[in-house]
Design an enzyme around this catalytic site. Structure first.
Site, PDB file in Angstrom:
ATOM      1  N   CYS A 134      36.327  32.666-109.565  1.00 16.32           N
ATOM      2  CA  CYS A 134      36.645  32.610-110.995  1.00 16.32           C
ATOM      3  C   CYS A 134      35.670  31.690-111.730  1.00 16.32           C
ATOM      4  O   CYS A 134      35.759  30.462-111.607  1.00 16.32           O
ATOM      5  CB  CYS A 134      38.087  32.127-111.159  1.00 16.32           C
ATOM      6  SG  CYS A 134      38.589  31.954-112.883  1.00 16.32           S
ATOM      7  N   CYS A 137      37.368  29.527-114.427  1.00 20.97           N
ATOM      8  CA  CYS A 137      38.126  28.393-113.879  1.00 20.97           C
ATOM      9  C   CYS A 137      37.189  27.281-113.392  1.00 20.97           C
ATOM     10  O   CYS A 137      37.421  26.114-113.648  1.00 20.97           O
ATOM     11  CB  CYS A 137      38.976  28.830-112.682  1.00 20.97           C
ATOM     12  SG  CYS A 137      39.946  30.305-112.969  1.00 20.97           S
ATOM     13  N   ASP A 138      36.143  27.648-112.661  1.00 21.79           N
ATOM     14  CA  ASP A 138      35.390  26.649-111.904  1.00 21.79           C
ATOM     15  C   ASP A 138      33.942  26.444-112.353  1.00 21.79           C
ATOM     16  O   ASP A 138      33.275  25.527-111.857  1.00 21.79           O
ATOM     17  CB  ASP A 138      35.392  27.035-110.409  1.00 21.79           C
ATOM     18  CG  ASP A 138      36.810  27.050-109.854  1.00 21.79           C
ATOM     19  OD1 ASP A 138      37.646  26.283-110.359  1.00 21.79           O
ATOM     20  OD2 ASP A 138      37.079  27.836-108.929  1.00 21.79           O
TER      21      ASP A 138
HETATM   22  C1  LIG Z   1      41.592  29.529-106.043  1.00 23.63           C
HETATM   23  C2  LIG Z   1      42.000  29.908-107.442  1.00 23.63           C
HETATM   24  C3  LIG Z   1      41.718  29.040-108.479  1.00 23.63           C
HETATM   25  C4  LIG Z   1      42.115  29.363-109.780  1.00 23.63           C
HETATM   26  N1  LIG Z   1      41.837  28.465-110.758  1.00 23.63           N
HETATM   27  C5  LIG Z   1      42.295  28.706-112.017  1.00 23.63           C
HETATM   28  C6  LIG Z   1      42.085  27.749-113.043  1.00 23.63           C
HETATM   29  O1  LIG Z   1      41.470  26.685-112.834  1.00 23.63           O
HETATM   30  N2  LIG Z   1      42.563  28.034-114.279  1.00 23.63           N
HETATM   31  C7  LIG Z   1      43.246  29.200-114.568  1.00 23.63           C
HETATM   32  O2  LIG Z   1      43.697  29.391-115.699  1.00 23.63           O
HETATM   33  N3  LIG Z   1      43.435  30.148-113.595  1.00 23.63           N
HETATM   34  C8  LIG Z   1      42.987  29.927-112.341  1.00 23.63           C
HETATM   35  N4  LIG Z   1      43.161  30.869-111.361  1.00 23.63           N
HETATM   36  C9  LIG Z   1      43.762  32.166-111.737  1.00 23.63           C
HETATM   37  C10 LIG Z   1      45.295  32.044-111.882  1.00 23.63           C
HETATM   38  O3  LIG Z   1      45.826  31.441-110.726  1.00 23.63           O
HETATM   39  C11 LIG Z   1      45.909  33.432-112.090  1.00 23.63           C
HETATM   40  O4  LIG Z   1      45.338  34.061-113.218  1.00 23.63           O
HETATM   41  C12 LIG Z   1      47.427  33.321-112.307  1.00 23.63           C
HETATM   42  O5  LIG Z   1      48.043  32.662-111.216  1.00 23.63           O
HETATM   43  C13 LIG Z   1      48.055  34.704-112.477  1.00 23.63           C
HETATM   44  O6  LIG Z   1      49.437  34.545-112.580  1.00 23.63           O
HETATM   45  P1  LIG Z   1      50.459  35.726-112.250  1.00 23.63           P
HETATM   46  O7  LIG Z   1      51.812  35.130-112.420  1.00 23.63           O
HETATM   47  O8  LIG Z   1      50.091  36.926-113.005  1.00 23.63           O
HETATM   48  O9  LIG Z   1      50.209  36.118-110.729  1.00 23.63           O
HETATM   49  P2  LIG Z   1      50.115  35.265-109.365  1.00 23.63           P
HETATM   50  O10 LIG Z   1      49.801  33.840-109.611  1.00 23.63           O
HETATM   51  O11 LIG Z   1      49.195  36.061-108.489  1.00 23.63           O
HETATM   52  O12 LIG Z   1      51.590  35.337-108.795  1.00 23.63           O
HETATM   53  C14 LIG Z   1      52.116  36.520-108.270  1.00 23.63           C
HETATM   54  C15 LIG Z   1      53.248  36.165-107.320  1.00 23.63           C
HETATM   55  O13 LIG Z   1      53.922  37.347-106.934  1.00 23.63           O
HETATM   56  C16 LIG Z   1      54.300  37.245-105.587  1.00 23.63           C
HETATM   57  N5  LIG Z   1      54.460  38.605-105.063  1.00 23.63           N
HETATM   58  C17 LIG Z   1      53.486  39.574-104.955  1.00 23.63           C
HETATM   59  N6  LIG Z   1      54.013  40.712-104.454  1.00 23.63           N
HETATM   60  C18 LIG Z   1      55.345  40.456-104.257  1.00 23.63           C
HETATM   61  C19 LIG Z   1      56.413  41.238-103.740  1.00 23.63           C
HETATM   62  N7  LIG Z   1      56.220  42.499-103.335  1.00 23.63           N
HETATM   63  N8  LIG Z   1      57.652  40.674-103.643  1.00 23.63           N
HETATM   64  C20 LIG Z   1      57.865  39.377-104.039  1.00 23.63           C
HETATM   65  N9  LIG Z   1      56.870  38.580-104.521  1.00 23.63           N
HETATM   66  C21 LIG Z   1      55.632  39.123-104.626  1.00 23.63           C
HETATM   67  C22 LIG Z   1      53.152  36.500-104.934  1.00 23.63           C
HETATM   68  O14 LIG Z   1      53.579  35.861-103.730  1.00 23.63           O
HETATM   69  C23 LIG Z   1      52.757  35.519-106.026  1.00 23.63           C
HETATM   70  O15 LIG Z   1      53.400  34.262-105.863  1.00 23.63           O
HETATM   71  C24 LIG Z   1      42.782  30.590-110.048  1.00 23.63           C
HETATM   72  C25 LIG Z   1      43.052  31.482-109.002  1.00 23.63           C
HETATM   73  C26 LIG Z   1      42.676  31.156-107.707  1.00 23.63           C
HETATM   74  C27 LIG Z   1      42.985  32.108-106.577  1.00 23.63           C
END
Ligand SMILES: Cc1cc2nc3c(=O)[nH]c(=O)nc-3n(C[C@H](O)[C@H](O)[C@H](O)COP(=O)(O)OP(=O)(O)OC[C@H]3O[C@@H](n4cnc5c(N)ncnc54)[C@H](O)[C@@H]3O)c2cc1C
Length: 313
Positions: A134, A137-138
């Site tokens: 990302c 992010c970084d």
């Molecule tokens: C290493 C890393 C660093 C990042 N750094 C930043 C940053 O500095 N700033 C920033 O803004 N963003 C950052 N991001 C991006 C950010 O984390 C994501 O955009 C954000 O978390 C998305 O949120 P979400 O709720 O859509 O999905 P997610 O965070 O992906 O959450 C989805 C959840 O659904 C659960 N899930 C999936 N399938 C199922 C299922 N079938 N049954 C039950 N549960 C399920 C998963 O376990 C997960 O916990 C980073 C991402 C990564 C990987």
């Protein structure tokens, strides 16, 4: 019967849970199969969420406060993996691993996405410690420093362009002799003097020590020559797996409209093409893939669920 089933406990799902329960819904369950908090819990830091600015705190620390706040108003947690969501008449049936089913009037899917790994040596060891997926992010951590980008598609070149405004030089490594990115995107990258395109090459190894990544070894696949690039930031853009399998019916067809990239098509209310089915966060079309926007989506979806249920009553 649940008022609302929220699937996925990342920033989008937790915020949807906060808004639905604090907005008066009594019977809301959040299904999360893993660690509450989602992808960001894997990050060693977060600097771009307004109001939170502490370099010593990890993504897991950051999400800890969310968990306490979002469950405070009566949100229930089901630590279960959802297998499928099906519309049965006017409501939804949620099937989880182990054979149990739940009924819900509305569903908000927030299962996120997972950046793909390229598979080179050292990638997992230095993920979050120099290897990133990302740029937004970084990228700032490498201000005025050279970085390496891996990938040849639109995302890789757009992210390389973003990095070129922050970093001193951006070396884009691509395994083929031609880039897959759209011609205007490629032209823009070629015209930027601090973007350097390296074709017919792969990352052979990422190396470093306890402090993180020190550099990468780039292998030319035609000559087998190895070039040592001492850049402490490596951005890997080889695609995303969208966690959309729960939206498939037994025949393998999606139950709502999807983009050709497998993302859920929503309107500005986060409503999908199916009545009562909402989607928020990284799983939706054109998601910026940021915590702040996933949380924003979750709040919209939560509020829209309340309005939808009021109209049903
Ligand atoms: C290493 C890393 C660093 C990042 N750094 C930043 C940053 O500095 N700033 C920033 O803004 N963003 C950052 N991001 C991006 C950010 O984390 C994501 O955009 C954000 O978390 C998305 O949120 P979400 O709720 O859509 O999905 P997610 O965070 O992906 O959450 C989805 C959840 O659904 C659960 N899930 C999936 N399938 C199922 C299922 N079938 N049954 C039950 N549960 C399920 C998963 O376990 C997960 O916990 C980073 C991402 C990564 C990987």
């Amino acid at each position: 019967m649940l008022d609302c089933a929220i699937i996925g406990g990342g920033p989008a799902g937790l915020t949807a849970g906060l808004y639905t329960t604090r907005g008066g819904l009594k019977n809301v369950s959040l299904f999360e199969m893993g660690v509450i908090g989602g992808q960001i819990t894997k990050s060693s830091e977060i600097e771009n969420y307004p109001g939170f600015f502490d370099a010593n705190k990890t993504g897991l620390d950051f999400m800890d406060a969310w968990e306490k706040q979002c469950f405070h108003f009566g949100l229930k947690h089901e630590r279960k993996k959802v297998l499928s969501v099906e519309k049965t008449g006017e409501h939804f049936t949620i099937s989880v691993e182990g054979g149990e089913t739940y009924e819900a009037l509305t569903v908000i899917t927030c299962t996120g996405s997972t950046p793909k790994r390229a598979g080179f040596e050292g990638e997992d060891d230095f993920f979050g410690r120099g290897v990133s997926t990302c740029a937004t992010c970084d990228g700032f951590f490498y201000k005025n420093k050279p970085v390496t980008v891996l990938g040849g598609g639109d995302t890789a070149l757009e992210e390389a362009f973003f990095l070129s405004n922050i970093c001193s030089d951006v070396y884009v490594v691509h395994r083929r002799d031609e880039f897959r990115a759209a011609p205007p995107t490629l032209d823009r990258a070629i015209r930027k003097s601090n973007i350097h395109l390296i074709t017919d090459s792969v990352i052979d190894e990422a190396y470093g020590g306890v402090m993180g990544l020190d550099g990468v070894k780039i292998k030319n696949t035609k000559t087998d020559t190895i070039t040592d690039m001492q850049n402490s930031g490596l951005f890997v853009f080889v695609g995303h797996n969208v966690n959309n399998s729960i939206l498939k019916d037994p025949q393998g067809n999606f139950i709502c409209d999807m983009s050709d990239r497998g993302q859920v098509i929503v309107n500005l209310s986060m409503h999908t093409s199916v009545k009562g089915l909402f989607c928020a966060g990284d799983l939706r079309i054109e998601a910026p893939k940021q915590v702040v926007s996933a949380a924003g989506d979750g709040s919209i979806a939560g509020l829209q669920v309340i309005s939808y249920l009021q109209e049903l009553a």
